[in-house]
Design a protein around this motif. Structure first.
Motif, PDB file in Angstrom:
ATOM      1  N   ARG A  37       0.825  -1.215   0.000  1.00 15.42           N
ATOM      2  CA  ARG A  37       0.000   0.000   0.000  1.00 15.42           C
ATOM      3  C   ARG A  37       0.854   1.257   0.000  1.00 15.42           C
ATOM      4  NH1 ARG A  37      -3.568  -2.733   4.705  1.00 15.42           N
ATOM      5  NH2 ARG A  37      -5.055  -3.912   3.403  1.00 15.42           N
ATOM      6  N   LYS A  38       1.957   1.213   0.742  1.00 14.96           N
ATOM      7  CA  LYS A  38       2.819   2.389   0.818  1.00 14.96           C
ATOM      8  C   LYS A  38       3.379   2.743  -0.552  1.00 14.96           C
ATOM      9  CE  LYS A  38       4.999   5.554   3.188  1.00 14.96           C
ATOM     10  NZ  LYS A  38       4.265   6.639   3.903  1.00 14.96           N
ATOM     11  N   TYR A  52       8.592   8.022  -8.047  1.00 17.53           N
ATOM     12  CA  TYR A  52       9.670   7.060  -8.265  1.00 17.53           C
ATOM     13  C   TYR A  52      10.786   7.266  -7.251  1.00 17.53           C
ATOM     14  CZ  TYR A  52      13.735   4.994 -10.680  1.00 17.53           C
ATOM     15  OH  TYR A  52      14.868   4.295 -10.991  1.00 17.53           O
ATOM     16  N   GLU A  53      11.219   8.507  -7.080  1.00 12.58           N
ATOM     17  CA  GLU A  53      12.307   8.806  -6.154  1.00 12.58           C
ATOM     18  C   GLU A  53      11.903   8.520  -4.712  1.00 12.58           C
ATOM     19  OE1 GLU A  53      15.348   9.456  -6.944  1.00 12.58           O
ATOM     20  OE2 GLU A  53      14.957   9.565  -9.096  1.00 12.58           O
ATOM     21  N   GLN A  54      10.670   8.859  -4.344  1.00 16.67           N
ATOM     22  CA  GLN A  54      10.202   8.601  -2.985  1.00 16.67           C
ATOM     23  C   GLN A  54      10.139   7.106  -2.703  1.00 16.67           C
ATOM     24  OE1 GLN A  54       6.459  10.648  -3.017  1.00 16.67           O
ATOM     25  NE2 GLN A  54       7.403  12.687  -2.867  1.00 16.67           N
ATOM     26  N   THR A  55       9.678   6.350  -3.693  1.00 17.58           N
ATOM     27  CA  THR A  55       9.602   4.904  -3.521  1.00 17.58           C
ATOM     28  C   THR A  55      10.986   4.293  -3.390  1.00 17.58           C
ATOM     29  OG1 THR A  55       7.581   4.862  -4.851  1.00 17.58           O
ATOM     30  CG2 THR A  55       8.680   2.763  -4.473  1.00 17.58           C
ATOM     31  N   LYS A  56      11.906   4.726  -4.222  1.00 15.59           N
ATOM     32  CA  LYS A  56      13.276   4.207  -4.161  1.00 15.59           C
ATOM     33  C   LYS A  56      13.891   4.455  -2.788  1.00 15.59           C
ATOM     34  CE  LYS A  56      16.542   6.348  -6.408  1.00 15.59           C
ATOM     35  NZ  LYS A  56      17.415   6.844  -7.498  1.00 15.59           N
ATOM     36  N   ASP A  57      13.702   5.651  -2.260  1.00 13.23           N
ATOM     37  CA  ASP A  57      14.228   5.975  -0.931  1.00 13.23           C
ATOM     38  C   ASP A  57      13.598   5.079   0.134  1.00 13.23           C
ATOM     39  OD1 ASP A  57      15.775   7.940  -2.080  1.00 13.23           O
ATOM     40  OD2 ASP A  57      14.440   9.587  -1.532  1.00 13.23           O
ATOM     41  N   TYR A  58      12.302   4.846   0.012  1.00 12.38           N
ATOM     42  CA  TYR A  58      11.590   4.006   0.973  1.00 12.38           C
ATOM     43  C   TYR A  58      12.107   2.568   0.919  1.00 12.38           C
ATOM     44  CZ  TYR A  58       7.686   1.358   2.999  1.00 12.38           C
ATOM     45  OH  TYR A  58       6.923   0.495   3.743  1.00 12.38           O
ATOM     46  N   LEU A  59      12.254   2.028  -0.281  1.00 15.78           N
ATOM     47  CA  LEU A  59      12.707   0.652  -0.436  1.00 15.78           C
ATOM     48  C   LEU A  59      14.130   0.485   0.083  1.00 15.78           C
ATOM     49  CD1 LEU A  59      11.346  -0.133  -4.024  1.00 15.78           C
ATOM     50  CD2 LEU A  59      10.282  -0.658  -1.824  1.00 15.78           C
ATOM     51  N   LYS A  60      14.996   1.429  -0.239  1.00 16.24           N
ATOM     52  CA  LYS A  60      16.372   1.346   0.224  1.00 16.24           C
ATOM     53  C   LYS A  60      16.441   1.421   1.751  1.00 16.24           C
ATOM     54  CE  LYS A  60      20.952   3.411  -0.199  1.00 16.24           C
ATOM     55  NZ  LYS A  60      21.763   4.523  -0.747  1.00 16.24           N
ATOM     56  N   ASP A 146       1.048  -5.729  -9.888  1.00 21.42           N
ATOM     57  CA  ASP A 146       2.127  -5.793 -10.868  1.00 21.42           C
ATOM     58  C   ASP A 146       3.282  -4.893 -10.435  1.00 21.42           C
ATOM     59  OD1 ASP A 146       3.653  -6.263 -13.079  1.00 21.42           O
ATOM     60  OD2 ASP A 146       2.295  -5.334 -14.513  1.00 21.42           O
ATOM     61  N   GLY A 147       4.024  -5.404  -9.474  1.00 22.39           N
ATOM     62  CA  GLY A 147       5.188  -4.674  -8.978  1.00 22.39           C
ATOM     63  C   GLY A 147       5.217  -4.614  -7.465  1.00 22.39           C
ATOM     64  N   ALA A 148       4.210  -3.981  -6.877  1.00 22.56           N
ATOM     65  CA  ALA A 148       4.246  -3.748  -5.423  1.00 22.56           C
ATOM     66  C   ALA A 148       4.066  -5.031  -4.622  1.00 22.56           C
ATOM     67  CB  ALA A 148       3.181  -2.727  -5.031  1.00 22.56           C
ATOM     68  N   SER A 149       3.347  -6.017  -5.165  1.00 22.66           N
ATOM     69  CA  SER A 149       3.116  -7.248  -4.401  1.00 22.66           C
ATOM     70  C   SER A 149       4.417  -8.026  -4.202  1.00 22.66           C
ATOM     71  CB  SER A 149       2.063  -8.122  -5.090  1.00 22.66           C
ATOM     72  OG  SER A 149       2.515  -8.603  -6.343  1.00 22.66           O
ATOM     73  N   GLY A 150       5.152  -8.253  -5.282  1.00 20.46           N
ATOM     74  CA  GLY A 150       6.419  -8.964  -5.156  1.00 20.46           C
ATOM     75  C   GLY A 150       7.414  -8.197  -4.306  1.00 20.46           C
ATOM     76  N   THR A 151       7.448  -6.884  -4.464  1.00 20.94           N
ATOM     77  CA  THR A 151       8.345  -6.047  -3.674  1.00 20.94           C
ATOM     78  C   THR A 151       7.991  -6.119  -2.194  1.00 20.94           C
ATOM     79  OG1 THR A 151       8.724  -4.568  -5.550  1.00 20.94           O
ATOM     80  CG2 THR A 151       9.193  -3.702  -3.362  1.00 20.94           C
ATOM     81  N   GLY A 152       6.697  -6.132  -1.889  1.00 18.29           N
ATOM     82  CA  GLY A 152       6.267  -6.249  -0.503  1.00 18.29           C
ATOM     83  C   GLY A 152       6.721  -7.548   0.129  1.00 18.29           C
ATOM     84  N   ASP A 286      -5.486  -1.705 -11.259  1.00 17.75           N
ATOM     85  CA  ASP A 286      -4.536  -2.521 -10.493  1.00 17.75           C
ATOM     86  C   ASP A 286      -4.197  -1.779  -9.203  1.00 17.75           C
ATOM     87  OD1 ASP A 286      -2.657  -4.256  -9.543  1.00 17.75           O
ATOM     88  OD2 ASP A 286      -1.163  -3.852 -11.096  1.00 17.75           O
ATOM     89  N   THR A 287      -5.126  -1.804  -8.265  1.00 12.66           N
ATOM     90  CA  THR A 287      -5.063  -1.034  -7.029  1.00 12.66           C
ATOM     91  C   THR A 287      -5.029  -1.970  -5.809  1.00 12.66           C
ATOM     92  OG1 THR A 287      -7.467  -0.851  -7.222  1.00 12.66           O
ATOM     93  CG2 THR A 287      -6.168   1.039  -7.961  1.00 12.66           C
ATOM     94  N   PRO A 288      -4.636  -1.464  -4.641  1.00  8.45           N
ATOM     95  CA  PRO A 288      -4.478  -2.322  -3.463  1.00  8.45           C
ATOM     96  C   PRO A 288      -5.723  -3.089  -3.043  1.00  8.45           C
ATOM     97  CG  PRO A 288      -3.330  -0.255  -3.111  1.00  8.45           C
ATOM     98  CD  PRO A 288      -4.106  -0.098  -4.392  1.00  8.45           C
ATOM     99  N   ASP A 289      -6.906  -2.565  -3.339  1.00 13.55           N
ATOM    100  CA  ASP A 289      -8.129  -3.270  -2.934  1.00 13.55           C
ATOM    101  C   ASP A 289      -8.309  -4.594  -3.681  1.00 13.55           C
ATOM    102  OD1 ASP A 289      -8.637  -1.266  -5.122  1.00 13.55           O
ATOM    103  OD2 ASP A 289     -10.530  -2.340  -5.218  1.00 13.55           O
ATOM    104  N   LYS A 290      -7.547  -4.811  -4.758  1.00 13.81           N
ATOM    105  CA  LYS A 290      -7.610  -6.082  -5.490  1.00 13.81           C
ATOM    106  C   LYS A 290      -6.645  -7.110  -4.922  1.00 13.81           C
ATOM    107  CE  LYS A 290     -10.136  -3.766  -8.502  1.00 13.81           C
ATOM    108  NZ  LYS A 290      -9.654  -2.384  -8.350  1.00 13.81           N
ATOM    109  N   CYS A 291      -5.873  -6.723  -3.914  1.00 11.23           N
ATOM    110  CA  CYS A 291      -4.821  -7.580  -3.386  1.00 11.23           C
ATOM    111  C   CYS A 291      -5.171  -8.076  -1.986  1.00 11.23           C
ATOM    112  CB  CYS A 291      -3.489  -6.828  -3.355  1.00 11.23           C
ATOM    113  SG  CYS A 291      -2.893  -6.349  -5.001  1.00 11.23           S
ATOM    114  N   SER A 292      -4.545  -9.184  -1.605  1.00 13.48           N
ATOM    115  CA  SER A 292      -4.843  -9.845  -0.345  1.00 13.48           C
ATOM    116  C   SER A 292      -3.573 -10.070   0.464  1.00 13.48           C
ATOM    117  CB  SER A 292      -5.525 -11.195  -0.610  1.00 13.48           C
ATOM    118  OG  SER A 292      -5.517 -12.012   0.538  1.00 13.48           O
ATOM    119  N   ALA A 293      -3.637  -9.722   1.744  1.00 10.52           N
ATOM    120  CA  ALA A 293      -2.519 -10.003   2.644  1.00 10.52           C
ATOM    121  C   ALA A 293      -2.297 -11.503   2.780  1.00 10.52           C
ATOM    122  CB  ALA A 293      -2.788  -9.372   4.010  1.00 10.52           C
TER     123      ALA A 293
END
Length: 305
Positions: A37-38, A52-60, A146-152, A286-293
């Motif tokens: 979600r973040k 993009y830059e904010q996400t990269k900083d968060y992931l790092k 498509d992206g955030a799930s695997g990264t999470g 392709d939004t977070p409400d379509k995804c499951s913890a």
């Protein structure tokens, strides 16, 4: 779908109740879905944008909390008239063995055996080319699944492996530039660069986790994985079966072009864990409400085992 959700929850409850003998620290599905979600809260992760830059900083930052070392693998790529500044994030979790006590960037680490790799891509597609409305196809996708799930999943794996050291070294990689172009030569940019330039410990095998957050998750055996890394496929599906998961199905899946192909060509037997049967792929839905913890939980537990 409702019945399947109940089944997934029951499987997860059983795993937690019994207690995974292979890892004392449990994979936390709420942490994983929070990471998903973040990333979406920042906005589409298109190179050159503030999101993009904010996400990269968060992931790092998150990887650096848990990994023994985090490397930024910066590179450039051109798509048409657009020059992209891209970054792969590579994190190392050393095994509990003293044999891997040397720094990652030294010769002893490069020659160390018994490493595995888990990877995902963290960028999002700059065009929603599967939208029904042509006027909406030029917008970037949110990329929850498509992206955030695997990264999470990868971020939560870093925490668990830090707290409960594995018997093997683990390389966690977040690829950039997987989904930027329209042709295969313009896609998988991060994995292509990694395969060419990476000089760290070579993994014996690897797993790509992509599109694993679908609330109706079902993961068949992807075609290129079956052909080029059948032993890894068997290893992962056996682990899933030992956990009682019915999400990893013993069925021949489609042949899917993804980051794992570039690793295979580099001599790393890598498979794709992916549910490509996702109706919101490359759309603005392709939004977070379509995804499951719960889906992230099952994939994370299988990766740990």
């Amino acid at each position: 779908m409702f019945a399947k959700k109940i089944l997934l929850s029951a499987i997860f409850s059983l795993v937690v109740a019994v207690g995974p003998a292979y890892c004392a620290t449990a994979f936390d599905k709420e942490r994983a879905i929070t990471h998903l979600r973040k990333q979406c809260e920042f906005g589409p992760r298109v190179p050159g944008t503030p999101a993009y830059e904010q996400t990269k900083d968060y992931l790092k930052k998150e990887l650096s909390r848990w990994a023994d070392e985090v490397q930024e693998q910066k590179f450039q790529a051109r798509i048409g008239e657009k020059q992209l500044e891209l970054t792969n994030l590579i994190a190392f979790i050393k095994p509990k063995s003293d044999k891997a006590a040397c720094p990652i960037q030294t010769e002893c680490a490069a020659e160390a055996k018994n490493w595995a790799l888990v990877c995902a891509h963290w960028d999002t597609r700059p065009i929603a080319d599967m939208e029904f409305d042509p006027d909406r196809r030029t917008q970037p996708i949110p990329g929850a699944n498509d992206g955030a799930s695997g990264t999470g999943v990868v971020l939560e794996l870093a925490r668990v492996l830090h707290e409960q050291r594995p018997s093997r070294g683990v390389i966690l990689v977040l690829f950039d530039g997987e989904d930027q172009g329209k042709t295969s030569s313009q896609m998988f940019l991060g994995s292509r660069h990694f395969a060419k330039e990476y000089r760290g410990p070579k993994p014996e095998w690897g797993v790509l986790v992509d599109m694993v957050g679908d609330e109706d998750l079902e993961i068949p055996m992807e075609g290129y994985s079956r052909k080029h890394a059948p032993a890894v496929v068997e290893r992962v599906w056996q682990a899933a079966e030992e956990l009682g998961s019915q999400v990893f199905v013993r069925r021949r899946g489609a042949w899917i072009m993804d980051d794992h192909l570039l690793l295979q060509k580099a001599g790393i037997p890598c498979i794709a864990v992916i549910d490509f049967n996702y109706p919101y792929w490359h759309t603005l839905a392709d939004t977070p409400d379509k995804c499951s913890a719960d889906s992230l939980q099952i994939v994370g537990e299988v990766m740990l085992k």
